[in-house]
Design an enzyme around this catalytic site. Structure first.
Site, PDB file in Angstrom:
ATOM      1  N   TYR A  51       0.960  -1.161  -0.031  1.00  0.00           N
ATOM      2  CA  TYR A  51      -0.044  -0.103   0.041  1.00  0.00           C
ATOM      3  C   TYR A  51       0.735   1.358   0.083  1.00  0.00           C
ATOM      4  O   TYR A  51       1.798   1.509   0.691  1.00  0.00           O
ATOM      5  CB  TYR A  51      -0.893  -0.091   1.141  1.00  0.00           C
ATOM      6  CG  TYR A  51      -2.458  -0.252   0.708  1.00  0.00           C
ATOM      7  CD1 TYR A  51      -2.838   0.943   0.053  1.00  0.00           C
ATOM      8  CD2 TYR A  51      -3.227  -1.195   1.311  1.00  0.00           C
ATOM      9  CE1 TYR A  51      -4.405   0.581  -0.319  1.00  0.00           C
ATOM     10  CE2 TYR A  51      -4.340  -1.341   0.745  1.00  0.00           C
ATOM     11  CZ  TYR A  51      -5.163  -0.268   0.130  1.00  0.00           C
ATOM     12  OH  TYR A  51      -6.273  -0.445  -0.220  1.00  0.00           O
ATOM     13  N   GLU A  53      -0.501   4.738  -0.509  1.00  0.00           N
ATOM     14  CA  GLU A  53      -1.200   6.147  -0.845  1.00  0.00           C
ATOM     15  C   GLU A  53      -0.615   7.225  -0.897  1.00  0.00           C
ATOM     16  O   GLU A  53       0.143   7.401   0.203  1.00  0.00           O
ATOM     17  CB  GLU A  53      -2.556   6.058   0.095  1.00  0.00           C
ATOM     18  CG  GLU A  53      -3.408   5.164  -0.275  1.00  0.00           C
ATOM     19  CD  GLU A  53      -4.836   5.265   0.697  1.00  0.00           C
ATOM     20  OE1 GLU A  53      -4.667   5.782   1.936  1.00  0.00           O
ATOM     21  OE2 GLU A  53      -5.707   4.404   0.572  1.00  0.00           O
ATOM     22  N   ASP A 197      -6.528  13.323 -25.062  1.00  0.00           N
ATOM     23  CA  ASP A 197      -6.793  12.087 -24.529  1.00  0.00           C
ATOM     24  C   ASP A 197      -5.771  11.197 -25.796  1.00  0.00           C
ATOM     25  O   ASP A 197      -6.540  10.826 -26.421  1.00  0.00           O
ATOM     26  CB  ASP A 197      -7.936  11.334 -24.368  1.00  0.00           C
ATOM     27  CG  ASP A 197      -8.124   9.835 -23.897  1.00  0.00           C
ATOM     28  OD1 ASP A 197      -7.017   9.198 -23.900  1.00  0.00           O
ATOM     29  OD2 ASP A 197      -9.095   9.560 -23.667  1.00  0.00           O
ATOM     30  N   THR A 223      -3.404   5.873 -21.984  1.00  0.00           N
ATOM     31  CA  THR A 223      -3.291   4.601 -21.324  1.00  0.00           C
ATOM     32  C   THR A 223      -1.884   4.290 -21.664  1.00  0.00           C
ATOM     33  O   THR A 223      -1.038   4.953 -22.551  1.00  0.00           O
ATOM     34  CB  THR A 223      -4.446   3.592 -22.085  1.00  0.00           C
ATOM     35  OG1 THR A 223      -3.738   3.550 -23.416  1.00  0.00           O
ATOM     36  CG2 THR A 223      -5.577   3.845 -21.861  1.00  0.00           C
ATOM     37  N   LYS A 226      -1.459   0.551 -25.017  1.00  0.00           N
ATOM     38  CA  LYS A 226      -1.803   0.419 -26.558  1.00  0.00           C
ATOM     39  C   LYS A 226      -0.490   0.486 -27.296  1.00  0.00           C
ATOM     40  O   LYS A 226       0.398  -0.320 -27.201  1.00  0.00           O
ATOM     41  CB  LYS A 226      -2.870   1.502 -26.837  1.00  0.00           C
ATOM     42  CG  LYS A 226      -4.291   1.160 -25.914  1.00  0.00           C
ATOM     43  CD  LYS A 226      -5.216   2.106 -26.604  1.00  0.00           C
ATOM     44  CE  LYS A 226      -6.535   1.838 -25.734  1.00  0.00           C
ATOM     45  NZ  LYS A 226      -6.929   2.163 -24.490  1.00  0.00           N
ATOM     46  N   ARG A 232      -1.520  -2.724 -18.564  1.00  0.00           N
ATOM     47  CA  ARG A 232      -2.667  -2.012 -18.551  1.00  0.00           C
ATOM     48  C   ARG A 232      -2.688  -0.974 -17.494  1.00  0.00           C
ATOM     49  O   ARG A 232      -2.172  -1.330 -16.348  1.00  0.00           O
ATOM     50  CB  ARG A 232      -3.806  -2.931 -18.330  1.00  0.00           C
ATOM     51  CG  ARG A 232      -3.981  -4.052 -19.102  1.00  0.00           C
ATOM     52  CD  ARG A 232      -5.345  -4.624 -18.845  1.00  0.00           C
ATOM     53  NE  ARG A 232      -6.151  -3.945 -19.885  1.00  0.00           N
ATOM     54  CZ  ARG A 232      -5.995  -4.127 -21.134  1.00  0.00           C
ATOM     55  NH1 ARG A 232      -5.592  -4.837 -21.707  1.00  0.00           N
ATOM     56  NH2 ARG A 232      -7.171  -3.239 -21.722  1.00  0.00           N
TER      57      ARG A 232
HETATM   58  C1  LIG Z   1      -9.110   7.360 -26.343  1.00  0.00           C
HETATM   59  C2  LIG Z   1      -9.423   6.286 -25.143  1.00  0.00           C
HETATM   60  N1  LIG Z   1      -9.265   6.887 -24.075  1.00  0.00           N
HETATM   61  C3  LIG Z   1      -9.540   6.133 -23.082  1.00  0.00           C
HETATM   62  C4  LIG Z   1      -9.521   4.655 -22.972  1.00  0.00           C
HETATM   63  C5  LIG Z   1      -9.908   4.070 -21.708  1.00  0.00           C
HETATM   64  O1  LIG Z   1      -8.687   3.218 -21.213  1.00  0.00           O
HETATM   65  P1  LIG Z   1      -9.059   1.894 -20.222  1.00  0.00           P
HETATM   66  O2  LIG Z   1      -9.760   0.814 -21.031  1.00  0.00           O
HETATM   67  O3  LIG Z   1      -7.632   1.687 -19.645  1.00  0.00           O
HETATM   68  O4  LIG Z   1      -9.876   2.536 -19.150  1.00  0.00           O
HETATM   69  C6  LIG Z   1      -9.521   4.269 -24.243  1.00  0.00           C
HETATM   70  C7  LIG Z   1      -9.592   2.763 -24.447  1.00  0.00           C
HETATM   71  O5  LIG Z   1     -10.048   2.181 -25.436  1.00  0.00           O
HETATM   72  C8  LIG Z   1      -9.575   4.975 -25.249  1.00  0.00           C
HETATM   73  O6  LIG Z   1      -9.407   4.623 -26.508  1.00  0.00           O
END
Ligand SMILES: Cc1ncc(COP(=O)(O)O)c(C=O)c1O
Length: 432
Positions: A51, A53, A197, A223, A226, A232
């Site tokens: 842990y 935090e 994002d 993320t 990918k 993950r």
């Molecule tokens: C553009 C985008 N943002 C956020 C996410 C969410 O990621 P997670 O599945 O790790 O929550 C994805 C997942 O496919 C995504 O394509």
């Protein structure tokens, strides 16, 4: 202590089966990749017990001196990779990284302008079934019908009309690059925060093969699993940190807090409890791999393979949204092939060609059926496949799509898929 195989054969069997599935088939889901043994080893480590935090040096638990080191390594590597002043590597996933962005920049009911889910956007960019659409007043921009691309003039007009508090960029199924400078000028004009994002394209951005959002967006989320090819998880970045404009001050000193401080608090305690230290160690390993030269070479191949495959599909009279790709994925509109996305996904799956059905812009089918499929090159590029193989995969997919009911065709294609996969071996272990 016993080995998993001995202690729990039922679970071990699943792991063995899934590893075999990954080894034997063509993984063409654009959001997936194959991580290295080192990345898996860090994830499957004793750090899962801890842990921690808080942040390195400022924890709410004792015994954090070793995990502090690894979180600092991960943060520093993330900053170096993306030329960022600040990084937070704790988000458990892309969705929770995005939740921290919302918590920092918006109040419930504030207006958000993001890419429509059916035009390639993500659920967390304002879908009515997601917390983002439930909590905030989500409005959308989309691609143009004729081009399949974003038109910045149309988006500017929409932003002028809506005057959102935040504009989001980023997509799960957009095969082209983004004009961050134009987005920032729109955000500045209407007084909005700009959030990118880059979950899908982080690896390509790290390799400088796509435009860089860091100098333009107020905050960038991603993320790590990918194109970035890590475990993950999620991550947050700021290109150039500055004092927040929301008037939030530090309680004792009265000092105006930096955006980075607000985002750190939005991750913990705002949206998460204890960070996953084993995953953070694994992120550190993956980020270390991404800083090496061969990562850039890998990403170049990801794009070259994607383009080669797209070109082969076009030769075979497939309709690609936007007419091609600039990145690791393509979106095929199957309406001229007389098959739905759902039927294509199922038939291809029987030949061990794994893709996902996907809405295409202005789709006439429901999200459960769809008119399209999304295909990505990152995973099979990791296995070492090159442009010739990707062209051949397009031909094999065409055979299945044009004969979805034929067991003979599907069996023959499946045989060739297995043969090709054998030539590009993947995992020779079940437990790293
Ligand atoms: C553009 C985008 N943002 C956020 C996410 C969410 O990621 P997670 O599945 O790790 O929550 C994805 C997942 O496919 C995504 O394509």
């Amino acid at each position: 202590m016993k080995h998993l195989k001995e202690q729990d054969p039922e679970v071990y069997q699943v792991l063995e089966n899934e590893t075999r599935r990954q080894n034997d088939g063509m993984e063409l889901i654009a959001s997936e990749n194959f991580v290295t043994r080192a990345v898996i080893q860090a994830m499957g480590s004793t750090l899962t017990n801890k842990y921690a935090e808080g942040l390195p040096g400022k924890r709410y638990y004792g015994g954090c001196h070793h995990v502090d080191v690894v979180e600092d390594v991960a943060r520093n590597r993330a900053k170096a990779l993306f030329n960022a002043e600040w990084a937070n590597v704790q988000p458990h996933s892309g969705a929770t990284a995005n939740a921290a962005v919302y918590l920092t920049f918006l109040k419930p009911g504030d207006t958000l302008l993001g890419l429509d889910l059916s035009h390639g956007g993500h659920l967390t960019h304002g879908s009515p079934v997601n917390f983002s659409g439930i909590t905030y007043d989500a409005r959308f921009y989309g691609v143009e019908k004729e081009t399949g691309r974003l038109d910045m003039n149309v988006i500017r007009d929409k932003a002028r009309e809506i005057r959102p508090r935040m504009i989001s960029i980023g997509a799960s199924a957009y095969p082209r690059d983004f004009d961050y400078e134009a987005f920032r000028s729109i955000a500045d004009e209407v007084g909005a925060f700009l959030w990118m994002d880059m979950a899908h394209t982080a690896g390509l951005i790290a390799a400088r093969l796509l435009n860089d959002p860091l100098p333009h967006a107020h905050v960038v989320s991603t993320t790590t699993h990918k194109t970035l090819r890590g475990p993950r998880g999620g991550m947050l970045l700021i290109g150039k940190d500055s004092e927040n404009t929301l008037g939030k001050v530090a309680p004792k000193s009265g000092r105006v807090k930096m955006w980075s401080e607000l985002l750190d608090s939005a991750v913990f305690p705002g949206t998460q409890g204890g960070p996953l230290m084993h995953v953070i160690a694994s992120k550190a390993v993956a980020l270390g791999e991404a800083l090496k030269d061969d990562f850039t070479e890998y990403q170049k191949k990801v794009v070259a393979n994607s383009k080669a495959m797209a070109a082969r599909f076009l030769e075979m009279d497939y309709h690609l949204v936007s007419g091609g790709t600039d990145n690791h994925l393509m979106l095929i509109d199957l309406r001229n092939k007389n098959i739905t996305g759902k039927q294509a996904e199922e038939a291809l799956g029987r030949a061990d060609l794994t893709v996902n059905k996907n809405m295409v812009p202005f789709d006439t089918q429901s999200p459960f059926v769809t008119s399209g499929i999304r295909i990505g090159s990152p995973a099979m590029t990791t296995r070492g496949m090159g442009e010739d193989v990707f062209r051949r995969i397009a031909e094999l997919m065409d055979q299945v799509i044009t004969n979805p009911e034929s067991d003979t065709v599907i069996e023959k294609v499946r045989g060739e898929v297995h043969q090709l996969c054998e030539q590009y071996p993947l995992y020779d272990f079940v437990i790293a």
